[in-house]
Design a protein around this motif. Sequence first.
Motif, PDB file in Angstrom:
ATOM      1  N   PRO A 105       0.821  -1.220   0.000  1.00 23.18           N
ATOM      2  CA  PRO A 105       0.000   0.000   0.000  1.00 23.18           C
ATOM      3  C   PRO A 105       0.849   1.261   0.000  1.00 23.18           C
ATOM      4  CG  PRO A 105      -0.116  -1.120   2.125  1.00 23.18           C
ATOM      5  CD  PRO A 105       0.545  -2.062   1.176  1.00 23.18           C
ATOM      6  N   GLU A 106       2.037   1.198   0.619  1.00 26.12           N
ATOM      7  CA  GLU A 106       2.937   2.353   0.616  1.00 26.12           C
ATOM      8  C   GLU A 106       3.380   2.693  -0.804  1.00 26.12           C
ATOM      9  OE1 GLU A 106       2.850   0.666   4.644  1.00 26.12           O
ATOM     10  OE2 GLU A 106       3.238  -0.242   2.679  1.00 26.12           O
ATOM     11  N   SER A 107       3.685   1.653  -1.597  1.00 25.13           N
ATOM     12  CA  SER A 107       4.086   1.884  -2.986  1.00 25.13           C
ATOM     13  C   SER A 107       2.948   2.478  -3.805  1.00 25.13           C
ATOM     14  CB  SER A 107       4.547   0.571  -3.625  1.00 25.13           C
ATOM     15  OG  SER A 107       5.719   0.088  -3.005  1.00 25.13           O
ATOM     16  N   MET A 108       1.729   2.034  -3.500  1.00 24.87           N
ATOM     17  CA  MET A 108       0.579   2.498  -4.251  1.00 24.87           C
ATOM     18  C   MET A 108       0.183   3.928  -3.900  1.00 24.87           C
ATOM     19  SD  MET A 108      -0.308   0.189  -6.429  1.00 24.87           S
ATOM     20  CE  MET A 108      -1.902   0.838  -6.903  1.00 24.87           C
ATOM     21  N   THR A 109       0.668   4.435  -2.793  1.00 26.34           N
ATOM     22  CA  THR A 109       0.289   5.791  -2.400  1.00 26.34           C
ATOM     23  C   THR A 109       1.432   6.792  -2.505  1.00 26.34           C
ATOM     24  OG1 THR A 109       0.726   5.191  -0.079  1.00 26.34           O
ATOM     25  CG2 THR A 109      -1.545   5.033  -0.844  1.00 26.34           C
ATOM     26  N   SER A 110       2.677   6.297  -2.639  1.00 27.56           N
ATOM     27  CA  SER A 110       3.792   7.249  -2.630  1.00 27.56           C
ATOM     28  C   SER A 110       4.822   7.038  -3.737  1.00 27.56           C
ATOM     29  CB  SER A 110       4.512   7.199  -1.272  1.00 27.56           C
ATOM     30  OG  SER A 110       5.047   5.908  -1.036  1.00 27.56           O
ATOM     31  N   ASN A 111       4.742   5.904  -4.460  1.00 30.38           N
ATOM     32  CA  ASN A 111       5.728   5.632  -5.505  1.00 30.38           C
ATOM     33  C   ASN A 111       5.191   6.157  -6.841  1.00 30.38           C
ATOM     34  OD1 ASN A 111       7.243   4.231  -7.637  1.00 30.38           O
ATOM     35  ND2 ASN A 111       8.171   3.094  -5.953  1.00 30.38           N
ATOM     36  N   THR A 112       5.651   7.325  -7.230  1.00 35.14           N
ATOM     37  CA  THR A 112       5.144   7.983  -8.443  1.00 35.14           C
ATOM     38  C   THR A 112       5.415   7.159  -9.692  1.00 35.14           C
ATOM     39  OG1 THR A 112       5.530  10.142  -7.415  1.00 35.14           O
ATOM     40  CG2 THR A 112       5.183  10.099  -9.794  1.00 35.14           C
ATOM     41  N   ILE A 156      -7.180  -5.869  -2.861  1.00 38.46           N
ATOM     42  CA  ILE A 156      -6.666  -5.269  -1.636  1.00 38.46           C
ATOM     43  C   ILE A 156      -6.716  -6.327  -0.546  1.00 38.46           C
ATOM     44  CG2 ILE A 156      -6.920  -3.430   0.062  1.00 38.46           C
ATOM     45  CD1 ILE A 156      -8.277  -1.755  -2.071  1.00 38.46           C
ATOM     46  N   ASP A 157      -5.554  -6.861  -0.192  1.00 43.88           N
ATOM     47  CA  ASP A 157      -5.488  -7.883   0.856  1.00 43.88           C
ATOM     48  C   ASP A 157      -5.410  -7.202   2.218  1.00 43.88           C
ATOM     49  OD1 ASP A 157      -5.445 -10.394   1.914  1.00 43.88           O
ATOM     50  OD2 ASP A 157      -3.324 -10.778   1.488  1.00 43.88           O
ATOM     51  N   GLU A 158      -5.839  -7.924   3.248  1.00 42.75           N
ATOM     52  CA  GLU A 158      -5.914  -7.352   4.603  1.00 42.75           C
ATOM     53  C   GLU A 158      -6.712  -6.048   4.572  1.00 42.75           C
ATOM     54  OE1 GLU A 158      -4.730  -9.111   7.112  1.00 42.75           O
ATOM     55  OE2 GLU A 158      -3.874 -10.620   5.774  1.00 42.75           O
ATOM     56  N   ALA A 159      -7.849  -6.108   3.873  1.00 42.85           N
ATOM     57  CA  ALA A 159      -8.616  -4.892   3.579  1.00 42.85           C
ATOM     58  C   ALA A 159      -9.168  -4.204   4.816  1.00 42.85           C
ATOM     59  CB  ALA A 159      -9.762  -5.226   2.620  1.00 42.85           C
ATOM     60  N   HIS A 175      -8.861  -2.315  14.229  1.00 42.17           N
ATOM     61  CA  HIS A 175      -7.763  -2.275  15.194  1.00 42.17           C
ATOM     62  C   HIS A 175      -6.405  -2.332  14.518  1.00 42.17           C
ATOM     63  CE1 HIS A 175      -8.495  -6.579  14.479  1.00 42.17           C
ATOM     64  NE2 HIS A 175      -7.249  -6.783  14.828  1.00 42.17           N
ATOM     65  N   ASN A 176      -6.395  -2.681  13.225  1.00 35.48           N
ATOM     66  CA  ASN A 176      -5.127  -2.763  12.487  1.00 35.48           C
ATOM     67  C   ASN A 176      -5.033  -1.664  11.431  1.00 35.48           C
ATOM     68  OD1 ASN A 176      -3.972  -5.022  13.765  1.00 35.48           O
ATOM     69  ND2 ASN A 176      -5.274  -6.405  12.582  1.00 35.48           N
ATOM     70  N   PHE A 177      -5.713  -0.558  11.653  1.00 36.64           N
ATOM     71  CA  PHE A 177      -5.706   0.540  10.680  1.00 36.64           C
ATOM     72  C   PHE A 177      -4.280   0.966  10.340  1.00 36.64           C
ATOM     73  CE2 PHE A 177      -5.471   5.220  10.143  1.00 36.64           C
ATOM     74  CZ  PHE A 177      -6.038   5.282   8.876  1.00 36.64           C
ATOM     75  N   ARG A 178      -4.035   1.140   9.036  1.00 33.80           N
ATOM     76  CA  ARG A 178      -2.723   1.603   8.562  1.00 33.80           C
ATOM     77  C   ARG A 178      -2.934   2.856   7.728  1.00 33.80           C
ATOM     78  NH1 ARG A 178       1.444  -3.017   7.634  1.00 33.80           N
ATOM     79  NH2 ARG A 178       2.218  -1.600   6.042  1.00 33.80           N
ATOM     80  N   PHE A 179      -2.169   3.880   8.027  1.00 34.23           N
ATOM     81  CA  PHE A 179      -2.334   5.163   7.352  1.00 34.23           C
ATOM     82  C   PHE A 179      -2.139   5.022   5.842  1.00 34.23           C
ATOM     83  CE2 PHE A 179      -0.932   9.319   5.813  1.00 34.23           C
ATOM     84  CZ  PHE A 179      -1.967  10.119   6.297  1.00 34.23           C
ATOM     85  N   SER A 180      -1.253   4.108   5.425  1.00 31.85           N
ATOM     86  CA  SER A 180      -0.988   3.933   3.989  1.00 31.85           C
ATOM     87  C   SER A 180      -2.212   3.435   3.231  1.00 31.85           C
ATOM     88  CB  SER A 180       0.171   2.956   3.787  1.00 31.85           C
ATOM     89  OG  SER A 180      -0.101   1.715   4.416  1.00 31.85           O
ATOM     90  N   TYR A 181      -3.189   2.874   3.953  1.00 30.88           N
ATOM     91  CA  TYR A 181      -4.413   2.407   3.317  1.00 30.88           C
ATOM     92  C   TYR A 181      -5.445   3.521   3.146  1.00 30.88           C
ATOM     93  CZ  TYR A 181      -3.728  -2.704   3.317  1.00 30.88           C
ATOM     94  OH  TYR A 181      -3.302  -3.977   3.055  1.00 30.88           O
ATOM     95  N   LEU A 182      -5.245   4.636   3.837  1.00 29.43           N
ATOM     96  CA  LEU A 182      -6.277   5.648   3.962  1.00 29.43           C
ATOM     97  C   LEU A 182      -6.773   6.165   2.618  1.00 29.43           C
ATOM     98  CD1 LEU A 182      -7.951   7.218   5.987  1.00 29.43           C
ATOM     99  CD2 LEU A 182      -6.160   8.967   6.052  1.00 29.43           C
ATOM    100  N   ASN A 183      -5.857   6.503   1.712  1.00 30.13           N
ATOM    101  CA  ASN A 183      -6.239   7.064   0.410  1.00 30.13           C
ATOM    102  C   ASN A 183      -6.059   6.073  -0.730  1.00 30.13           C
ATOM    103  OD1 ASN A 183      -6.836   9.705   1.462  1.00 30.13           O
ATOM    104  ND2 ASN A 183      -4.624  10.018   1.660  1.00 30.13           N
ATOM    105  N   LEU A 184      -5.928   4.800  -0.365  1.00 30.43           N
ATOM    106  CA  LEU A 184      -5.626   3.782  -1.373  1.00 30.43           C
ATOM    107  C   LEU A 184      -6.709   3.695  -2.446  1.00 30.43           C
ATOM    108  CD1 LEU A 184      -3.692   1.599  -2.272  1.00 30.43           C
ATOM    109  CD2 LEU A 184      -4.781   0.024  -0.666  1.00 30.43           C
ATOM    110  N   ALA A 185      -7.956   3.564  -2.034  1.00 24.63           N
ATOM    111  CA  ALA A 185      -9.043   3.423  -3.007  1.00 24.63           C
ATOM    112  C   ALA A 185      -9.178   4.671  -3.871  1.00 24.63           C
ATOM    113  CB  ALA A 185     -10.356   3.129  -2.278  1.00 24.63           C
TER     114      ALA A 185
END
Length: 217
Positions: free
Chosen positions: A122-129, A149-152, A160-170
């Motif tokens: 998810p980090e690559s999908m949100t920050s790797n131009t 999207i795994d571990e959706a 309880h496992n919220f990850r900031f990198s998922y926030l704007n993924l969709a």
Amino acid sequence: MASLTTISGKFFNETCNRISSILSYSSLNTYQIKILESIIKKEGKICVWRCGYGKTSVIYMCGLFGKTIVISPLISLMFDQVKDLADRGIIAHRYDSTNTTPLSTIINEIREGSCNLLYTTPESMTSNTSLMMELESLHSEDMLKRFIIDEAHCVSEWGHNFRFSYLNLADNLRKFCISPDGSPPTLLALTGTASRAVLRELLVELNISKGDDEALI
């Protein structure tokens, strides 16, 4: 609405047998058959399957039906699945902070058709131009069939496992990966656990048949 198995029983049975043979399964279970129907129909779904129901098989099946991007936070799991697919004679790649294969090589193999599955974080999908530009190009050519999207449950701020990198993924997927006809990419969400609050948020965030119980498997 009639199900796909009713409309095209012979085709569907032949497809199930082909997948079972390629993936060395004795047969597909009820849940795998349901998700196979949605894959063929190009429907977005949320799969809430606990361990042992076959979430990995869903990813593999998608790869057999067209070019698929798998987004997972677990690099070790991606490594294991890419290796398992290679052992089965199926080419897949992963693109994350630890791999050594150049992005250009991976994209070329996807374009040429030798690779149908790309795992990334998810980090690559949100920050790797560079990655997002390549995926945007592929999707503009109508080459990408779906995103998984795994571990959706990590998408949800209620989880309880919220990850900031998922926030704007969709939102990023809808922004950069629009088909030539203007339609958004088909999204398939996989999770082993999700409360009702998390599921409601997933339906909204991923724009998968909002409020429709048929979106859940």
